[in-house]
Design an enzyme around this catalytic site. Structure first.
Site, PDB file in Angstrom:
ATOM      1  N   LYS A   1      11.310  33.382 -81.715  1.00 19.07           N
ATOM      2  CA  LYS A   1      10.403  34.164 -80.864  1.00 19.07           C
ATOM      3  C   LYS A   1      10.668  33.868 -79.386  1.00 19.07           C
ATOM      4  O   LYS A   1      11.309  32.856 -79.064  1.00 19.07           O
ATOM      5  CB  LYS A   1       8.950  33.820 -81.237  1.00 19.07           C
ATOM      6  CG  LYS A   1       8.605  32.357 -81.009  1.00 19.07           C
ATOM      7  CD  LYS A   1       7.276  31.964 -81.662  1.00 19.07           C
ATOM      8  CE  LYS A   1       6.950  30.512 -81.380  1.00 19.07           C
ATOM      9  NZ  LYS A   1       5.760  30.057 -82.121  1.00 19.07           N
TER      10      LYS A   1
ATOM     11  N   TYR B   1       5.434  20.881 -48.024  1.00 14.60           N
ATOM     12  CA  TYR B   1       4.141  21.494 -47.729  1.00 14.60           C
ATOM     13  C   TYR B   1       3.018  20.467 -47.819  1.00 14.60           C
ATOM     14  O   TYR B   1       2.996  19.616 -48.707  1.00 14.60           O
ATOM     15  CB  TYR B   1       3.845  22.606 -48.740  1.00 14.60           C
ATOM     16  CG  TYR B   1       4.663  23.862 -48.549  1.00 14.60           C
ATOM     17  CD1 TYR B   1       4.666  24.544 -47.328  1.00 14.60           C
ATOM     18  CD2 TYR B   1       5.420  24.374 -49.590  1.00 14.60           C
ATOM     19  CE1 TYR B   1       5.412  25.707 -47.155  1.00 14.60           C
ATOM     20  CE2 TYR B   1       6.159  25.545 -49.438  1.00 14.60           C
ATOM     21  CZ  TYR B   1       6.150  26.207 -48.222  1.00 14.60           C
ATOM     22  OH  TYR B   1       6.878  27.346 -48.065  1.00 14.60           O
TER      23      TYR B   1
HETATM   24  C1  LIG Z   1       6.095  28.852 -82.771  1.00 10.76           C
HETATM   25  C2  LIG Z   1       5.747  28.658 -84.193  1.00 10.76           C
HETATM   26  C3  LIG Z   1       6.541  27.848 -85.031  1.00 10.76           C
HETATM   27  C4  LIG Z   1       7.646  26.959 -84.495  1.00 10.76           C
HETATM   28  O1  LIG Z   1       7.096  25.845 -83.848  1.00 10.76           O
HETATM   29  P1  LIG Z   1       7.986  24.623 -83.276  1.00 10.76           P
HETATM   30  O2  LIG Z   1       6.981  23.646 -82.807  1.00 10.76           O
HETATM   31  O3  LIG Z   1       8.787  25.177 -82.134  1.00 10.76           O
HETATM   32  O4  LIG Z   1       8.839  24.157 -84.372  1.00 10.76           O
HETATM   33  C5  LIG Z   1       6.251  27.835 -86.372  1.00 10.76           C
HETATM   34  N1  LIG Z   1       5.222  28.563 -86.895  1.00 10.76           N
HETATM   35  C6  LIG Z   1       4.414  29.323 -86.123  1.00 10.76           C
HETATM   36  C7  LIG Z   1       3.294  30.076 -86.752  1.00 10.76           C
HETATM   37  C8  LIG Z   1       4.636  29.381 -84.751  1.00 10.76           C
HETATM   38  O5  LIG Z   1       3.819  30.123 -83.983  1.00 10.76           O
END
Ligand SMILES: *Cc1c(COP(=O)(O)O)cnc(C)c1O
Length: 368
Positions: free
Chosen positions: A49, A262
């Site tokens: 994703k 800053y």
């Molecule tokens: C993002 C996600 C994962 C992967 O998680 P990691 O911590 O990157 O391994 C797995 N399952 C779901 C439902 C997620 O949203």
């Protein structure tokens, strides 16, 4: 010796002041190692994703496919369409499910929705009965998925669907000793036992370190595919697939008492050699690292001083030998799971946010 030194701004040097370097051979290695670790009776679904966590969907998905991965997870339909255009012969799970009216498109593109509520179960049954779907059970995140009582109530409907896996997600798998992991596991197993023929899908990257009782038949690693979950990198021999680095573009010596950046939040306590890095919060270097984080020059830690600005960040090089840290040298924001976790902790955030926050000015460089 002049007290300040600058990078000549040729076209070439401008193009390469900030880099996200992705090692695709490490991605392939990590997938194989995880699949080997869980054994041939279990399956690893690759979580790609958010553009493969900012590493780039197309190159990463192709590398995973080369390593033998045939099962992918994305969050939203648009991501699934993009992935399907790249890979025709893989399973694609969509965590958000099919939004209303999208069922036919899911069918025609052969996507597997992760169904999260009663309405989407009913829609899938009426439009796509017989086509594969996954069902998410909420065991403690209260984010997506069916409430346990609804899962029990809808059991006949669920059994009538072609459910290829039952999914749940850990709320605290990064806290290995937290009792909530066991509470979620018990809830999940109790419900899954009501449909014993359907495979289960439970662990994310940190869940892998909790032991096989917490995995399920399918696991869903994201961060560890990229070698960036220190919790299992060492134990499994995973390799970092990512290095984020930027060049020093100016180095100067300042007097004791001079301020930097800053709001003058840092003052030199001694004559100091400081450097300006060509990376700021527009590139994903969190502003919260001002006076807190560090960067690494040849593996040596150098503190970030003053506020992080949009394009530039300043470092204190005073403790390095004078020959080290010249204009044009690269410094790393992070280069593995341990350095990434350090930064995340200093910035008060999770490692994942660094990856997806890397800005468009950082050149993506692929190797391996
Ligand atoms: C993002 C996600 C994962 C992967 O998680 P990691 O911590 O990157 O391994 C797995 N399952 C779901 C439902 C997620 O949203």
């Amino acid at each position: 010796m002049p007290s300040t030194e600058c990078l000549p701004m040729t076209q070439e040097s401008l193009e390469t002041t900030c880099e996200v370097r992705v090692d695709l051979s490490a991605v392939r290695h990590n997938f194989r190692v995880i699949q080997e670790k869980i054994g041939s009776t279990r399956r690893a679904l690759a979580v790609v994703k958010a553009g493969a966590y900012g590493l780039g969907l197309a190159p990463v998905a192709r590398a995973l496919r080369l390593a033998g991965c045939r099962h992918f997870v994305v969050a939203f339909p648009e991501e699934a369409f993009a992935l399907r255009a790249l890979l025709k012969d893989v399973d694609i799970y969509v965590l958000s499910g099919a939004f209303e009216g999208m069922e036919r498109q899911f069918l025609s593109q052969n996507l597997i929705p992760v169904l999260n509520d009663e309405e989407s179960l009913l829609r899938w049954q009426s439009v796509a009965a017989g086509a594969p779907c996954a069902i998410h059970i909420d065991t403690g995140m209260a984010r997506t998925g069916l409430e346990p009582r609804d899962f029990e109530r809808l059991l006949d409907l669920i059994k009538s669907l072609n459910t290829v896996c039952l999914m749940s997600h850990f709320a605290a798998s990064d806290l290995a000793d937290h009792p909530f992991n066991e509470i979620q596991r018990t809830r999940f197993e109790t419900l899954c036992a009501l449909v014993p023929s359907v495979p289960t899908c439970f662990a994310n990257s940190c869940g892998l370190t909790l032991g096989s009782a917490f995995w399920g038949d399918f696991v869903r690693p994201g961060l560890s595919l990229y070698g960036l979950a220190p919790e299992n990198a060492a134990e499994y021999g995973l390799r970092s697939a990512l290095q984020v680095r930027a060049r020093l573009i100016q180095v100067r010596t300042i007097d004791a008492g001079q301020s930097v950046g800053y709001a003058m939040t840092w003052q030199a306590q001694r004559p100091s050699r400081i450097a300006t890095v060509a990376m700021g919060y527009a590139d994903g270097l969190p502003r919260d690292l001002g006076n807190k984080g560090c960067m690494w020059l040849d593996g040596q830690e150098v503190p970030i001083i003053g506020r992080v600005s949009m394009d530039f960040t300043t470092l204190d090089l005073t403790d390095l030998p004078p020959a080290q840290g010249r204009v044009g040298d690269w410094v790393d924001l992070f280069y593995d799971g341990v350095t990434l976790s350090r930064q995340a902790q200093a910035a008060g955030t999770a490692p994942h946010t660094f990856l997806v926050g890397l800005g468009p000015r950082c050149a993506r460089v692929y190797e391996g």
